[in-house]
Design a protein around this motif. Structure first.
Motif, PDB file in Angstrom:
ATOM      1  N   LYS A  11       0.847  -1.191   0.000  1.00  0.00           N
ATOM      2  CA  LYS A  11       0.000   0.000   0.000  1.00  0.00           C
ATOM      3  C   LYS A  11       0.884   1.243   0.000  1.00  0.00           C
ATOM      4  O   LYS A  11       1.756   1.414   0.844  1.00  0.00           O
ATOM      5  N   LEU A  12       0.684   2.097  -0.986  1.00  0.00           N
ATOM      6  CA  LEU A  12       1.439   3.347  -1.078  1.00  0.00           C
ATOM      7  C   LEU A  12       0.548   4.482  -0.585  1.00  0.00           C
ATOM      8  O   LEU A  12      -0.446   4.833  -1.231  1.00  0.00           O
ATOM      9  N   LEU A  16       2.352  10.325   0.157  1.00  0.00           N
ATOM     10  CA  LEU A  16       3.698  10.235  -0.422  1.00  0.00           C
ATOM     11  C   LEU A  16       3.870  11.234  -1.556  1.00  0.00           C
ATOM     12  O   LEU A  16       4.975  11.717  -1.803  1.00  0.00           O
ATOM     13  N   LEU A  22       7.555   9.915  -3.791  1.00  0.00           N
ATOM     14  CA  LEU A  22       6.772   9.009  -4.621  1.00  0.00           C
ATOM     15  C   LEU A  22       7.548   8.500  -5.834  1.00  0.00           C
ATOM     16  O   LEU A  22       7.522   7.307  -6.138  1.00  0.00           O
ATOM     17  N   ILE A  25      10.086   5.829  -4.898  1.00  0.00           N
ATOM     18  CA  ILE A  25       9.440   4.581  -4.484  1.00  0.00           C
ATOM     19  C   ILE A  25       8.864   3.851  -5.693  1.00  0.00           C
ATOM     20  O   ILE A  25       8.971   2.620  -5.804  1.00  0.00           O
ATOM     21  N   LEU A  26       8.267   4.580  -6.619  1.00  0.00           N
ATOM     22  CA  LEU A  26       7.750   3.945  -7.831  1.00  0.00           C
ATOM     23  C   LEU A  26       8.871   3.337  -8.667  1.00  0.00           C
ATOM     24  O   LEU A  26       8.677   2.315  -9.332  1.00  0.00           O
ATOM     25  N   VAL A  29       9.419   0.019  -6.994  1.00  0.00           N
ATOM     26  CA  VAL A  29       8.305  -0.885  -7.294  1.00  0.00           C
ATOM     27  C   VAL A  29       8.349  -1.333  -8.753  1.00  0.00           C
ATOM     28  O   VAL A  29       8.128  -2.505  -9.069  1.00  0.00           O
ATOM     29  N   ILE A  38      -0.101  -3.268  -5.940  1.00  0.00           N
ATOM     30  CA  ILE A  38      -0.113  -1.955  -5.299  1.00  0.00           C
ATOM     31  C   ILE A  38      -1.538  -1.588  -4.896  1.00  0.00           C
ATOM     32  O   ILE A  38      -2.475  -1.705  -5.685  1.00  0.00           O
ATOM     33  N   LEU A  78      -0.743   6.784 -10.326  1.00  0.00           N
ATOM     34  CA  LEU A  78       0.432   5.927 -10.190  1.00  0.00           C
ATOM     35  C   LEU A  78       0.707   5.172 -11.489  1.00  0.00           C
ATOM     36  O   LEU A  78       1.859   5.083 -11.936  1.00  0.00           O
ATOM     37  N   VAL A 145       3.391   1.583   3.133  1.00  0.00           N
ATOM     38  CA  VAL A 145       4.464   2.565   2.982  1.00  0.00           C
ATOM     39  C   VAL A 145       3.885   3.939   3.294  1.00  0.00           C
ATOM     40  O   VAL A 145       2.997   4.427   2.594  1.00  0.00           O
ATOM     41  N   SER A 147       4.372   8.163   4.791  1.00  0.00           N
ATOM     42  CA  SER A 147       5.248   9.325   4.637  1.00  0.00           C
ATOM     43  C   SER A 147       5.884   9.753   5.949  1.00  0.00           C
ATOM     44  O   SER A 147       6.813  10.557   5.962  1.00  0.00           O
ATOM     45  N   GLU A 188      13.291   3.113   2.340  1.00  0.00           N
ATOM     46  CA  GLU A 188      13.307   2.692   0.939  1.00  0.00           C
ATOM     47  C   GLU A 188      14.233   1.493   0.703  1.00  0.00           C
ATOM     48  O   GLU A 188      13.925   0.610  -0.097  1.00  0.00           O
TER      49      GLU A 188
END
Length: 215
Positions: A11-12, A16, A22, A25-26, A29, A38, A78, A145, A147, A188
């Motif tokens: 879960k983002l 973020l 973001l 992190i992407l 991923v 996701i 996303l 995940v 912030s 991260e």
């Protein structure tokens, strides 16, 4: 799916996008070697729902459905930021996208609308929905995940009391005996490890910084 064959549920958090983490992190991923799904947070879109809920006196049920659609908006965002991410609504679509070695982004409204295992109110956010998806996938590991900074030693109940996760999340991980992690700012490298990605922070080591200063 069994727990052993289930993808990791990641879960983002919607916040973020405001924390400037973001994109990095992407990138992690998107390079994942571990199959994962996701679950998008609502972010600013959910904030707009909360404001409408208070301003117009909406019921929690209506606001809950609107918040699910806020997750759809974040999910579309996303998917638009990385070519490997694909929006999906059903478990069958999820399995198909995973079989193509791509990363499903779950749009929750269709599966959640008639799900009696989650409450249609503010007790359930994307945290609880991520746990519920992990349960439906046969006991998958769920990773949130966030912030904010997160105490790795904190129990789910303690994280509920501090406002880091929602009550539904704690209830579901306990009921379904789900493996879980909540990651925060600075985690991260650990996320990359879970996803089988070589992660470089971009920061020079102390020795290299010393050499640079001498130059």
């Amino acid at each position: 799916m069994s727990a052993a064959s289930s993808p990791l549920v990641v879960k983002l958090g919607g916040s973020l996008a405001e924390s400037k983490r973001l994109a990095s992190i992407l990138k992690i991923v998107g390079a994942s070697r571990q199959s994962c799904v996701i679950v998008p947070g609502g972010g600013a879109f959910a904030d707009a729902v909360r404001a409408a809920y208070k301003k117009h006196g909406l019921s929690q049920t209506v606001a809950h459905r609107m918040a699910l659609l806020a997750m759809h908006q974040t999910g579309m965002m996303l998917a638009g930021m990385h070519a490997r991410l694909v929006p999906v609504e059903t478990l069958a679509e999820m399995r198909r996208v995973l079989s193509e070695s791509r990363v499903p982004v779950w749009m929750p409204l269709k599966l959640t609308a008639s799900d009696a295992h989650v409450s249609a109110d503010w007790r359930t956010t994307s945290d609880g929905l991520a746990a519920r998806l992990a349960e439906r996938l046969g006991g998958a590991t769920v990773v949130l995940v966030k912030s904010c900074r997160v105490d790795r030693s904190a129990s789910a109940a303690r994280l509920v009391r501090s406002g880091v996760v929602d009550p539904t999340f704690a209830e579901i991980v306990a009921r379904a005996h789900l493996p879980w992690r909540v990651m925060g700012s600075g985690d991260e490298r650990e996320l990359a490890r879970l996803l089988g990605v070589l992660h470089r922070s971009g920061r020079r080591s102390p020795a290299k910084r010393a050499i640079a200063r001498r130059k």
